[in-house]
Design a protein around this motif. Structure first.
Motif, PDB file in Angstrom:
ATOM      1  N   TYR A 120     -34.197  28.229  12.648  1.00 32.77           N
ATOM      2  CA  TYR A 120     -34.240  26.956  11.917  1.00 32.77           C
ATOM      3  C   TYR A 120     -33.311  26.978  10.699  1.00 32.77           C
ATOM      4  CZ  TYR A 120     -38.164  26.032  14.960  1.00 32.77           C
ATOM      5  OH  TYR A 120     -38.952  25.850  16.080  1.00 32.77           O
ATOM      6  N   SER A 121     -32.162  27.545  10.913  1.00 37.45           N
ATOM      7  CA  SER A 121     -31.123  27.597   9.885  1.00 37.45           C
ATOM      8  C   SER A 121     -29.812  27.916  10.573  1.00 37.45           C
ATOM      9  CB  SER A 121     -31.440  28.678   8.849  1.00 37.45           C
ATOM     10  OG  SER A 121     -30.386  28.790   7.903  1.00 37.45           O
ATOM     11  N   TRP A 122     -28.728  27.411  10.011  1.00 37.37           N
ATOM     12  CA  TRP A 122     -27.408  27.801  10.499  1.00 37.37           C
ATOM     13  C   TRP A 122     -26.976  29.119   9.869  1.00 37.37           C
ATOM     14  CZ3 TRP A 122     -26.265  25.435  14.655  1.00 37.37           C
ATOM     15  CH2 TRP A 122     -26.649  24.111  14.855  1.00 37.37           C
ATOM     16  N   PHE A 123     -27.264  29.274   8.602  1.00 37.37           N
ATOM     17  CA  PHE A 123     -26.824  30.480   7.899  1.00 37.37           C
ATOM     18  C   PHE A 123     -27.933  30.965   6.982  1.00 37.37           C
ATOM     19  CE2 PHE A 123     -24.839  32.556   4.196  1.00 37.37           C
ATOM     20  CZ  PHE A 123     -24.191  33.600   4.831  1.00 37.37           C
ATOM     21  N   ASP A 124     -28.627  31.997   7.425  1.00 35.25           N
ATOM     22  CA  ASP A 124     -29.661  32.649   6.620  1.00 35.25           C
ATOM     23  C   ASP A 124     -29.737  34.096   7.099  1.00 35.25           C
ATOM     24  OD1 ASP A 124     -32.037  33.669   5.496  1.00 35.25           O
ATOM     25  OD2 ASP A 124     -32.880  31.647   5.340  1.00 35.25           O
ATOM     26  N   PRO A 125     -28.923  34.973   6.506  1.00 35.20           N
ATOM     27  CA  PRO A 125     -28.864  36.351   6.991  1.00 35.20           C
ATOM     28  C   PRO A 125     -30.222  37.038   7.087  1.00 35.20           C
ATOM     29  CG  PRO A 125     -27.059  35.938   5.486  1.00 35.20           C
ATOM     30  CD  PRO A 125     -27.943  34.728   5.435  1.00 35.20           C
ATOM     31  N   ALA A 126     -31.106  36.783   6.136  1.00 32.25           N
ATOM     32  CA  ALA A 126     -32.420  37.428   6.175  1.00 32.25           C
ATOM     33  C   ALA A 126     -33.220  36.981   7.396  1.00 32.25           C
ATOM     34  CB  ALA A 126     -33.187  37.129   4.889  1.00 32.25           C
ATOM     35  N   LYS A 127     -33.231  35.665   7.655  1.00 37.78           N
ATOM     36  CA  LYS A 127     -33.954  35.152   8.822  1.00 37.78           C
ATOM     37  C   LYS A 127     -33.318  35.643  10.118  1.00 37.78           C
ATOM     38  CE  LYS A 127     -36.064  30.855   7.128  1.00 37.78           C
ATOM     39  NZ  LYS A 127     -36.086  29.379   7.304  1.00 37.78           N
ATOM     40  N   GLU A 128     -32.006  35.681  10.146  1.00 35.54           N
ATOM     41  CA  GLU A 128     -31.313  36.109  11.352  1.00 35.54           C
ATOM     42  C   GLU A 128     -31.590  37.581  11.645  1.00 35.54           C
ATOM     43  OE1 GLU A 128     -27.136  34.570  11.592  1.00 35.54           O
ATOM     44  OE2 GLU A 128     -27.710  33.572   9.721  1.00 35.54           O
ATOM     45  N   ALA A 129     -31.595  38.409  10.602  1.00 37.94           N
ATOM     46  CA  ALA A 129     -31.912  39.824  10.776  1.00 37.94           C
ATOM     47  C   ALA A 129     -33.351  39.998  11.240  1.00 37.94           C
ATOM     48  CB  ALA A 129     -31.676  40.578   9.470  1.00 37.94           C
ATOM     49  N   GLU A 130     -34.253  39.215  10.659  1.00 37.60           N
ATOM     50  CA  GLU A 130     -35.659  39.286  11.052  1.00 37.60           C
ATOM     51  C   GLU A 130     -35.835  38.897  12.515  1.00 37.60           C
ATOM     52  OE1 GLU A 130     -39.830  36.997   9.889  1.00 37.60           O
ATOM     53  OE2 GLU A 130     -38.194  37.066   8.428  1.00 37.60           O
ATOM     54  N   ALA A 131     -35.117  37.867  12.951  1.00 38.47           N
ATOM     55  CA  ALA A 131     -35.191  37.438  14.350  1.00 38.47           C
ATOM     56  C   ALA A 131     -34.681  38.530  15.281  1.00 38.47           C
ATOM     57  CB  ALA A 131     -34.400  36.155  14.545  1.00 38.47           C
ATOM     58  N   ALA A 132     -33.569  39.161  14.902  1.00 33.17           N
ATOM     59  CA  ALA A 132     -33.019  40.240  15.726  1.00 33.17           C
ATOM     60  C   ALA A 132     -33.989  41.411  15.801  1.00 33.17           C
ATOM     61  CB  ALA A 132     -31.682  40.690  15.155  1.00 33.17           C
ATOM     62  N   ALA A 133     -34.591  41.758  14.680  1.00 28.82           N
ATOM     63  CA  ALA A 133     -35.547  42.872  14.659  1.00 28.82           C
ATOM     64  C   ALA A 133     -36.748  42.575  15.545  1.00 28.82           C
ATOM     65  CB  ALA A 133     -35.984  43.152  13.228  1.00 28.82           C
ATOM     66  N   ALA A 134     -37.225  41.319  15.501  1.00 27.36           N
ATOM     67  CA  ALA A 134     -38.361  40.939  16.333  1.00 27.36           C
ATOM     68  C   ALA A 134     -38.025  41.071  17.814  1.00 27.36           C
ATOM     69  CB  ALA A 134     -38.789  39.511  16.003  1.00 27.36           C
ATOM     70  N   LEU A 135     -36.832  40.654  18.190  1.00 28.18           N
ATOM     71  CA  LEU A 135     -36.416  40.764  19.590  1.00 28.18           C
ATOM     72  C   LEU A 135     -36.301  42.224  20.020  1.00 28.18           C
ATOM     73  CD1 LEU A 135     -33.760  37.900  19.621  1.00 28.18           C
ATOM     74  CD2 LEU A 135     -35.879  37.940  20.939  1.00 28.18           C
ATOM     75  N   ILE A 136     -35.716  43.039  19.177  1.00 27.63           N
ATOM     76  CA  ILE A 136     -35.547  44.454  19.506  1.00 27.63           C
ATOM     77  C   ILE A 136     -36.904  45.131  19.660  1.00 27.63           C
ATOM     78  CG2 ILE A 136     -34.678  46.664  18.624  1.00 27.63           C
ATOM     79  CD1 ILE A 136     -32.380  45.006  17.312  1.00 27.63           C
ATOM     80  N   SER A 137     -37.862  44.735  18.823  1.00 30.41           N
ATOM     81  CA  SER A 137     -39.199  45.327  18.920  1.00 30.41           C
ATOM     82  C   SER A 137     -39.887  44.972  20.232  1.00 30.41           C
ATOM     83  CB  SER A 137     -40.059  44.861  17.739  1.00 30.41           C
ATOM     84  OG  SER A 137     -40.431  43.490  17.873  1.00 30.41           O
ATOM     85  N   GLN A 138     -39.419  43.905  20.890  1.00 27.25           N
ATOM     86  CA  GLN A 138     -39.978  43.491  22.180  1.00 27.25           C
ATOM     87  C   GLN A 138     -39.263  44.157  23.358  1.00 27.25           C
ATOM     88  OE1 GLN A 138     -39.764  39.192  22.241  1.00 27.25           O
ATOM     89  NE2 GLN A 138     -40.633  39.042  20.183  1.00 27.25           N
ATOM     90  N   GLY A 139     -38.325  45.047  23.069  1.00 27.42           N
ATOM     91  CA  GLY A 139     -37.606  45.745  24.126  1.00 27.42           C
ATOM     92  C   GLY A 139     -36.284  45.126  24.509  1.00 27.42           C
ATOM     93  N   VAL A 140     -35.863  44.083  23.792  1.00 27.69           N
ATOM     94  CA  VAL A 140     -34.562  43.465  24.045  1.00 27.69           C
ATOM     95  C   VAL A 140     -33.454  44.445  23.673  1.00 27.69           C
ATOM     96  CG1 VAL A 140     -32.987  41.700  23.163  1.00 27.69           C
ATOM     97  CG2 VAL A 140     -35.316  41.076  23.832  1.00 27.69           C
ATOM     98  N   ASP A 141     -32.460  44.592  24.543  1.00 36.94           N
ATOM     99  CA  ASP A 141     -31.342  45.477  24.211  1.00 36.94           C
ATOM    100  C   ASP A 141     -29.989  44.762  24.219  1.00 36.94           C
ATOM    101  OD1 ASP A 141     -31.094  45.184  26.951  1.00 36.94           O
ATOM    102  OD2 ASP A 141     -31.059  47.331  27.403  1.00 36.94           O
ATOM    103  N   VAL A 142     -29.995  43.448  24.416  1.00 33.29           N
ATOM    104  CA  VAL A 142     -28.794  42.625  24.282  1.00 33.29           C
ATOM    105  C   VAL A 142     -29.172  41.376  23.487  1.00 33.29           C
ATOM    106  CG1 VAL A 142     -26.920  41.396  25.414  1.00 33.29           C
ATOM    107  CG2 VAL A 142     -27.919  43.411  26.515  1.00 33.29           C
TER     108      VAL A 142
END
Length: 362
Positions: free
Chosen positions: A193-215
């Motif tokens: 829900y943002s175009w540019f928010d590095p903190a939110k984007e990093a948090e989203a990536a971390a959440a995906l990786i924690s679910q086993g996402v590798d791409v």
């Protein structure tokens, strides 16, 4: 969120030159002004638009002057900035985010002698407003192919900005092409829900990786998802909007590059020579507006060749990323065998294709 789309009207006028807004004579010098949704150092969307502005200066020298404002919120603030530019002698104002659409049209009505160009929108309510966009979904087909081949967990993730057709096209295209080469692949979408928010984007990536996402794929503007991917061995990602080559050869294994310079050069050139007319542009790989960044050595040679062949087929017009048979998420038919989606369908896309999990937020 100001960037919501009226889906029923999103398809109007794509790719057409419109009559009645030509120029009688050219200008000796053009002041071109740019309204940016993020900082020019975001490494992605705004960075790439600003590179296009700098290309103008390189092309025309002292025949062009540029001015710009960074990090302008969508909504009332953007209308104020656009108005200030119109009053300051700008001959043409490029507004570079979807949420600037209504403010751009509102200001244009009050300044008929100024040209306005709105990126990724569809409203042209005054004869001095034009729109331009890029077929990002073409590049995402190529990235999806690499993603489907490269995942070891069969889980790919997608960080979305806002649930508008432009973003939904990218999610669907990525998944369709990952699925073509890997029938076991799944895709998970997290909305920032943002175009540019590095903190939110990093948090989203971390959440995906924690679910086993590798791409990880993204339709957000910062390099934060790649920085987060770099923390976990075996996770890869892609440059978004700009090359993001600082993260190569991995986790950034390729990129979608928005190449706005040629469009800006063309439109300002038309102001200089007197041929400028109102228009609606939607260009892609074939014209070089969407580029595929270097596919690094982290990608096997056969996968690189497959991705490049797809890129070339799209560019040649022999393949369209949305070619049937394709169903909607609920299983209802959308495109029959060999049928290609219309621009109108794509511009108003408000559904996932079959196989994508989750709901599109309202």
């Amino acid at each position: 969120m100001k960037r919501r789309v009226l889906l029923a009207t999103a398809a109007l006028g794509l790719g057409l030159a419109l009559p009645g807004a030509g120029m009688a004579q050219g200008l000796d010098k053009v002041k071109a002004c740019f309204v940016y949704v993020g900082p020019i150092g975001d490494g992605g969307w705004t960075f790439q638009h600003h590179q296009g502005a700098l290309d103008l200066v390189a092309e025309y020298g002292d025949k062009v002057e540029i001015a710009y404002q960074e990090s302008v919120p969508e909504g009332a603030d953007s209308e104020r900035v656009i108005t200030q530019f119109a009053m300051s002698g700008c001959d043409i104002v490029f507004t570079t985010s979807f949420g600037y659409m209504d403010p751009t049209n509102a200001v244009a009505a009050n300044f008929p002698d100024v040209k306005f160009e709105h990126a990724t929108g569809y409203k042209r309510e005054a004869p001095n407003v034009s729109t331009y966009d890029a077929r990002f979904y073409e590049g995402r087909a190529v990235m999806g192919t690499i993603a489907g081949r490269m995942t070891k967990s069969n889980k790919i993730g997608y960080i979305g900005s806002f649930p508008i057709p432009e973003v939904i096209q990218g999610i669907n295209s990525s998944y369709i092409h990952a699925k073509k080469v890997n029938p076991d692949v799944t895709i998970s979408v997290v909305w920032a829900y943002s175009w540019f928010d590095p903190a939110k984007e990093a948090e989203a990536a971390a959440a995906l990786i924690s679910q086993g996402v590798d791409v990880i794929l993204q339709h957000t503007d910062s390099t934060a998802p790649l920085a987060e991917a770099a923390k976990t061995e075996g996770v890869i990602g892609f440059g978004q909007a700009s090359d993001m080559a600082a993260f190569a050869p991995s986790p950034r294994v390729s990129s979608i590059i928005d190449n706005w310079g040629p469009y800006y050069i063309k439109r300002v050139g038309q102001l200089l020579d007197g041929t400028y007319e109102q228009g609606a542009a939607w260009e892609g790989i074939s014209t070089g507006e969407v580029l595929i960044g270097e596919i690094t050595e982290a990608v096997p040679a056969e996968v690189k060749a497959e991705a490049e062949a797809l890129r070339d087929a799209i560019g040649a017009g022999t393949y369209h990323p949305f070619t049937g048979p394709l169903n909607k998420q609920d299983g209802t038919p959308w495109l029959a065998e060999g049928e290609v989606a219309s621009d109108g369908d794509l511009a108003g896309m408000n559904f996932y294709v079959e196989g994508v999990d989750g709901d599109i937020p309202q």
